[in-house]
Design a protein around this motif. Structure first.
Motif, short mmCIF file in Angstrom:
data_model
loop_
_atom_site.label_atom_id
_atom_site.label_comp_id
_atom_site.label_asym_id
_atom_site.label_seq_id
_atom_site.Cartn_x
_atom_site.Cartn_y
_atom_site.Cartn_z
N LEU A 95 -68.06 -34.26 -21.73
CA LEU A 95 -68.83 -35.38 -22.25
C LEU A 95 -69.80 -35.98 -21.24
CD1 LEU A 95 -66.00 -37.16 -24.30
CD2 LEU A 95 -67.58 -35.35 -25.02
N GLU A 96 -69.37 -36.17 -20.02
CA GLU A 96 -70.26 -36.77 -19.02
C GLU A 96 -71.44 -35.85 -18.70
OE1 GLU A 96 -70.68 -39.79 -17.81
OE2 GLU A 96 -69.03 -40.47 -19.07
N GLY A 97 -71.19 -34.54 -18.67
CA GLY A 97 -72.29 -33.59 -18.45
C GLY A 97 -73.30 -33.65 -19.58
N ALA A 98 -72.80 -33.76 -20.80
CA ALA A 98 -73.69 -33.88 -21.96
C ALA A 98 -74.52 -35.16 -21.87
CB ALA A 98 -72.87 -33.87 -23.25
N ARG A 99 -73.87 -36.23 -21.47
CA ARG A 99 -74.56 -37.52 -21.33
C ARG A 99 -75.64 -37.44 -20.25
NH1 ARG A 99 -73.93 -42.14 -18.29
NH2 ARG A 99 -74.44 -44.07 -19.35
N CYS A 100 -75.33 -36.82 -19.13
CA CYS A 100 -76.31 -36.68 -18.04
C CYS A 100 -77.54 -35.90 -18.49
CB CYS A 100 -75.67 -36.00 -16.83
SG CYS A 100 -74.53 -37.06 -15.94
N ASP A 101 -77.32 -34.82 -19.25
CA ASP A 101 -78.45 -34.03 -19.75
C ASP A 101 -79.35 -34.86 -20.68
OD1 ASP A 101 -77.85 -31.77 -18.31
OD2 ASP A 101 -77.20 -30.58 -20.03
N LEU A 102 -78.74 -35.65 -21.54
CA LEU A 102 -79.53 -36.48 -22.45
C LEU A 102 -80.29 -37.56 -21.71
CD1 LEU A 102 -77.14 -36.89 -25.50
CD2 LEU A 102 -79.32 -35.66 -25.43
N LEU A 103 -79.65 -38.17 -20.73
CA LEU A 103 -80.34 -39.20 -19.94
C LEU A 103 -81.50 -38.61 -19.17
CD1 LEU A 103 -77.30 -41.31 -18.68
CD2 LEU A 103 -78.98 -41.94 -20.44
N GLU A 147 -82.05 -40.01 -28.48
CA GLU A 147 -81.46 -41.36 -28.55
C GLU A 147 -80.32 -41.42 -29.56
OE1 GLU A 147 -85.33 -44.03 -27.23
OE2 GLU A 147 -85.05 -43.56 -29.35
N ILE A 148 -80.50 -40.78 -30.71
CA ILE A 148 -79.45 -40.76 -31.73
C ILE A 148 -78.22 -40.02 -31.21
CG2 ILE A 148 -78.82 -39.79 -33.99
CD1 ILE A 148 -81.79 -40.38 -34.83
N PHE A 149 -78.44 -38.86 -30.61
CA PHE A 149 -77.32 -38.08 -30.10
C PHE A 149 -76.64 -38.79 -28.94
CE2 PHE A 149 -75.66 -34.29 -27.68
CZ PHE A 149 -74.55 -34.14 -28.49
N LEU A 150 -77.41 -39.47 -28.09
CA LEU A 150 -76.82 -40.22 -26.98
C LEU A 150 -75.91 -41.33 -27.49
CD1 LEU A 150 -76.61 -40.70 -23.93
CD2 LEU A 150 -78.63 -42.17 -24.12
N LYS A 151 -76.32 -41.99 -28.54
CA LYS A 151 -75.49 -43.05 -29.12
C LYS A 151 -74.18 -42.46 -29.65
CE LYS A 151 -75.51 -46.76 -32.49
NZ LYS A 151 -76.19 -47.44 -33.57
N GLU A 152 -74.26 -41.35 -30.35
CA GLU A 152 -73.05 -40.68 -30.85
C GLU A 152 -72.16 -40.23 -29.70
OE1 GLU A 152 -74.48 -37.41 -33.20
OE2 GLU A 152 -75.41 -38.72 -34.68
N LEU A 153 -72.77 -39.71 -28.68
CA LEU A 153 -72.03 -39.22 -27.52
C LEU A 153 -71.33 -40.36 -26.79
CD1 LEU A 153 -71.32 -36.79 -25.76
CD2 LEU A 153 -73.45 -37.17 -24.53
N GLU A 154 -72.01 -41.47 -26.62
CA GLU A 154 -71.40 -42.61 -25.94
C GLU A 154 -70.23 -43.16 -26.74
OE1 GLU A 154 -74.82 -45.04 -24.96
OE2 GLU A 154 -74.96 -44.05 -22.99
N GLU A 155 -70.31 -43.09 -28.07
CA GLU A 155 -69.17 -43.50 -28.90
C GLU A 155 -68.00 -42.55 -28.68
OE1 GLU A 155 -70.66 -43.66 -32.91
OE2 GLU A 155 -71.91 -45.41 -32.49
N ALA A 156 -68.28 -41.25 -28.57
CA ALA A 156 -67.23 -40.26 -28.33
C ALA A 156 -66.60 -40.47 -26.96
CB ALA A 156 -67.79 -38.84 -28.43
N ILE A 157 -67.41 -40.81 -25.97
CA ILE A 157 -66.89 -41.08 -24.62
C ILE A 157 -65.98 -42.30 -24.65
CG2 ILE A 157 -67.55 -41.82 -22.29
CD1 ILE A 157 -70.04 -39.98 -22.60
N THR A 158 -66.41 -43.34 -25.35
CA THR A 158 -65.61 -44.56 -25.46
C THR A 158 -64.28 -44.25 -26.13
OG1 THR A 158 -67.59 -45.92 -25.56
CG2 THR A 158 -65.54 -46.91 -26.37
#
Length: 127
Positions: free
Chosen positions: A78-86, A111-122
């Motif tokens: 998840l964090e790797g995915a988040r870093c790529d989106l950022l 932006e949409i995928f980042l929001k979904e990803l951050e929810e998954a991380i939470t």
């Protein structure tokens, strides 16, 4: 990049990730062969994007980062995915004005995928 998309659709996340790594590697150094870089041919290690990204390959790099982030999500990295989106969003933000209008849709998708990803991380951190 079509092979990366196909692998994603089939749920072959590691295959998609490797395709994206190859695409990023090519964008970083298009004139150099893999063996000259000392890279093994299976590309299991995520390749960093070398900045500044050449303007002619920016859309290609963004597509690779977006698809690799989806692959990493599928692999539960998840964090790797988040870093790529950022990174993708940062590259879009700093794109030259001549390219920025053509990147609006890509920015929205990220932006949409980042929001979904951050929810998954939470969710994963609370369970």
């Amino acid at each position: 990049m079509n092979l990366a998309a196909t692998n994603l659709k089939l749920g072959h996340f590691e295959g998609s990730r490797r395709c994206c790594n190859a695409a990023i590697l090519f964008a970083n150094r298009p004139e150099t062969r893999l063996d000259e870089m000392g890279i093994d041919d299976d590309l299991t290690v995520d390749i960093a994007v070398l900045e500044p990204v050449n303007h002619s390959s920016l859309k290609y790099v963004l597509k690779a980062l977006f698809r690799r982030s989806k692959s990493l999500l599928g692999l539960n990295i998840l964090e790797g995915a988040r870093c790529d989106l950022l990174l993708a969003l940062s590259l879009i933000t700093h794109a030259p004005p001549t390219l920025s209008s053509s990147l609006i849709e890509t920015k929205k998708e990220c932006e949409i995928f980042l929001k979904e990803l951050e929810e998954a991380i939470t969710l994963s951190s609370t369970s």
